[in-house]
Design a protein around this motif. Structure first.
Motif, PDB file in Angstrom:
ATOM      1  N   PRO A   1       0.045   8.955  -9.247  1.00 10.64           N
ATOM      2  CA  PRO A   1      -1.201   9.618  -9.650  1.00 10.64           C
ATOM      3  C   PRO A   1      -0.994  10.473 -10.906  1.00 10.64           C
ATOM      4  N   GLU A   2      -1.980  10.452 -11.787  1.00 11.43           N
ATOM      5  CA  GLU A   2      -1.861  11.220 -13.028  1.00 11.43           C
ATOM      6  C   GLU A   2      -1.694  12.707 -12.761  1.00 11.43           C
ATOM      7  N   GLU A   3      -2.381  13.198 -11.715  1.00  7.88           N
ATOM      8  CA  GLU A   3      -2.322  14.635 -11.465  1.00  7.88           C
ATOM      9  C   GLU A   3      -0.974  15.084 -10.923  1.00  7.88           C
ATOM     10  N   LEU A   4      -0.186  14.137 -10.377  1.00  3.36           N
ATOM     11  CA  LEU A   4       1.139  14.492  -9.848  1.00  3.36           C
ATOM     12  C   LEU A   4       2.245  14.221 -10.867  1.00  3.36           C
ATOM     13  N   GLY A   5       2.165  13.074 -11.523  1.00  5.53           N
ATOM     14  CA  GLY A   5       3.188  12.753 -12.512  1.00  5.53           C
ATOM     15  C   GLY A   5       4.434  12.122 -11.927  1.00  5.53           C
ATOM     16  N   PHE A   6       4.424  11.834 -10.637  1.00  5.60           N
ATOM     17  CA  PHE A   6       5.556  11.144 -10.016  1.00  5.60           C
ATOM     18  C   PHE A   6       5.026  10.209  -8.942  1.00  5.60           C
ATOM     19  N   ALA A   7       5.832   9.204  -8.598  1.00  9.10           N
ATOM     20  CA  ALA A   7       5.396   8.156  -7.676  1.00  9.10           C
ATOM     21  C   ALA A   7       5.454   8.634  -6.234  1.00  9.10           C
ATOM     22  N   ILE A   8       4.461   8.193  -5.450  1.00 13.33           N
ATOM     23  CA  ILE A   8       4.438   8.483  -4.022  1.00 13.33           C
ATOM     24  C   ILE A   8       4.212   7.171  -3.267  1.00 13.33           C
ATOM     25  N   GLU A   9       4.743   7.116  -2.056  1.00 14.07           N
ATOM     26  CA  GLU A   9       4.591   5.917  -1.227  1.00 14.07           C
ATOM     27  C   GLU A   9       3.261   5.974  -0.489  1.00 14.07           C
ATOM     28  N   ILE A  10       2.499   4.860  -0.560  1.00 16.17           N
ATOM     29  CA  ILE A  10       1.204   4.821   0.120  1.00 16.17           C
ATOM     30  C   ILE A  10       1.192   3.821   1.274  1.00 16.17           C
ATOM     31  N   GLY A  11       2.291   3.142   1.505  1.00 17.57           N
ATOM     32  CA  GLY A  11       2.361   2.167   2.588  1.00 17.57           C
ATOM     33  C   GLY A  11       3.374   1.090   2.267  1.00 17.57           C
ATOM     34  N   SER A  12       3.341   0.027   3.049  1.00 14.42           N
ATOM     35  CA  SER A  12       4.243  -1.103   2.829  1.00 14.42           C
ATOM     36  C   SER A  12       3.495  -2.398   3.117  1.00 14.42           C
ATOM     37  N   ILE A  13       3.940  -3.468   2.489  1.00 16.22           N
ATOM     38  CA  ILE A  13       3.338  -4.782   2.693  1.00 16.22           C
ATOM     39  C   ILE A  13       4.431  -5.804   2.946  1.00 16.22           C
ATOM     40  N   THR A  14       4.059  -6.882   3.635  1.00 18.05           N
ATOM     41  CA  THR A  14       4.981  -7.977   3.877  1.00 18.05           C
ATOM     42  C   THR A  14       4.911  -8.965   2.721  1.00 18.05           C
ATOM     43  N   LEU A  15       6.060  -9.334   2.185  1.00 15.60           N
ATOM     44  CA  LEU A  15       6.141 -10.249   1.058  1.00 15.60           C
ATOM     45  C   LEU A  15       7.165 -11.342   1.334  1.00 15.60           C
ATOM     46  N   THR A  16       6.972 -12.476   0.686  1.00 14.78           N
ATOM     47  CA  THR A  16       7.958 -13.547   0.669  1.00 14.78           C
ATOM     48  C   THR A  16       8.346 -13.795  -0.777  1.00 14.78           C
TER      49      THR A  16
END
Length: 384
Positions: free
Chosen positions: A235-250
């Protein structure tokens, strides 16, 4: 161009009622719950999410039920709904090296760091129908817990400089293909977006063609892995990455032979595929087609359908393909009458040139009756 017909609202409304009845089926049979579809038809859910470009198992299950199991229609429904959603931003690039692996196999090395993890797959069983009730699987604990993350198999070749190296961060900023039109020639990032949304059956056919000699390709499955990957946003207001969840990938990485060219030495090259959910066939097909589409950058002769990016990318979208094919069911009365009139004129000219008798009057009478009925219908439609 086709001409839509006005009127017929009552017939269309009745058709929709019949569709609802056919979709529901016998009301004495319990209706499918979305949880059942999500859990027991997870591979179909994964395909609808992938080609519908929306990772939401609940909505994908709803689309499958509404489409009565027609996957292309379900994909159409999900993608149409997706266009109504607001765009809040873009995620960070997914780090698949940190994938929490549930399945991971390699067709090139028997012993790989972290081991081969067979996981859930049909690959090692006979394809026999199970007529009895599904038997719950026995939970077998692994002798050792799986590593939190596993190194890539292709790193073994990279350490010996035997495979092309991809510099992290060297790719240009990709366009958003859902917001910008597809233009040719398309760069690799754009091609990968298109392939990700492409029809699995079409890509499978293209991939199969490369294995049968319709491209300079001799592939090996370097690594196929499936598991969960964290999704990060900044987020621009934070300036650092945050985890919002996870997804299954192949994820699939193919290894292909390359004899050198364009200033590059003989080495192995890569084909890459990434898809939502458990979808190995799609990821493998993507990887094979991706490698074939790289023919120009690698200095290879382009002669096969799978190497022609305009052919592959323009015809791989199931929603566009389905719409264009199915629009033939809509009225084309005016177009056909124009074709029919032209053909009658050409036929008469040919008959005079060849000195042969023109068609029997009964055919003419039928044609006149057809035109009169057509004109009458147009008049009724105009009044409605």
């Amino acid at each position: 161009m086709y001409v839509a017909v006005k009127g017929g609202e009552q017939a269309i409304a009745r058709s929709l009622e019949l569709l609802a009845e056919a979709r529901r089926g016998d009301t004495a049979v319990p209706e499918l719950e979305l949880a059942q579809i999500r859990q027991q038809l997870r591979l179909g859910v994964a395909r609808v999410m992938q080609e519908g470009s929306l990772y939401d198992e609940e909505l994908a299950a709803l689309a499958i039920r509404q489409a009565a199991g027609d996957m292309l229609e379900a994909i159409f429904l999900l993608r149409a709904y997706r266009t109504t959603l607001p765009r809040f931003g873009y995620t960070e690039a997914l780090d698949t090296t940190a994938m929490r692996v549930r399945r991971r196999v390699s067709g090139t090395f028997k012993d790989v760091p972290g081991g081969q993890v067979l996981g859930p797959t049909y690959d090692y069983t006979q394809r026999l129908l199970e007529f009895g009730p599904t038997i719950p699987a026995t939970v077998v604990e692994a002798e050792e817990p799986l590593a939190a993350s596993m190194p890539r198999v292709l790193d073994l070749l990279d350490a010996e400089a035997l495979i092309e190296r991809i510099d992290a961060g060297s790719d240009p900023e990709p366009i958003d293909l859902t917001r910008e039109p597809l233009m040719f020639p398309a760069d690799r990032a754009t091609r990968m977006q298109n392939l990700a949304r492409g029809d699995e059956g079409f890509l499978l056919g293209m991939a199969y063609s490369t294995q049968r000699g319709y491209a300079e390709s001799h592939p090996f499955a370097g690594e196929i892995r499936m598991g969960e990957v964290d999704v990060l946003v900044c987020p621009e207001e934070l300036g650092f990455a945050i985890e919002i969840g996870s997804i299954t990938l192949t994820e699939c990485q193919m290894i292909n032979q390359f004899h050198g060219g364009n200033g590059l030495p003989p080495q192995f090259t890569r084909g890459y595929g990434l898809s939502m959910g458990e979808s190995e066939r799609k990821a493998m097909s993507m990887a094979l087609v991706d490698r074939s589409l790289r023919c120009d950058e690698l200095g290879e002769t382009s002669y096969a359908p799978a190497q022609n990016q305009e052919f592959v990318l323009s015809h791989s979208d199931s929603v566009e393909a389905s719409g264009f094919v199915q629009h033939l069911k809509l009225p084309h009365y005016v177009d056909f009458q124009a074709e029919l009139s032209l053909l009658r004129t050409l036929s008469a000219q040919h008959a005079r040139t060849a000195n042969t008798p023109i068609a029997e009057p009964v055919v003419k009478e039928h044609a006149v009756a057809t035109e009169q009925a057509f004109d009458q219908r147009l008049s009724v439609e105009a009044q409605s």
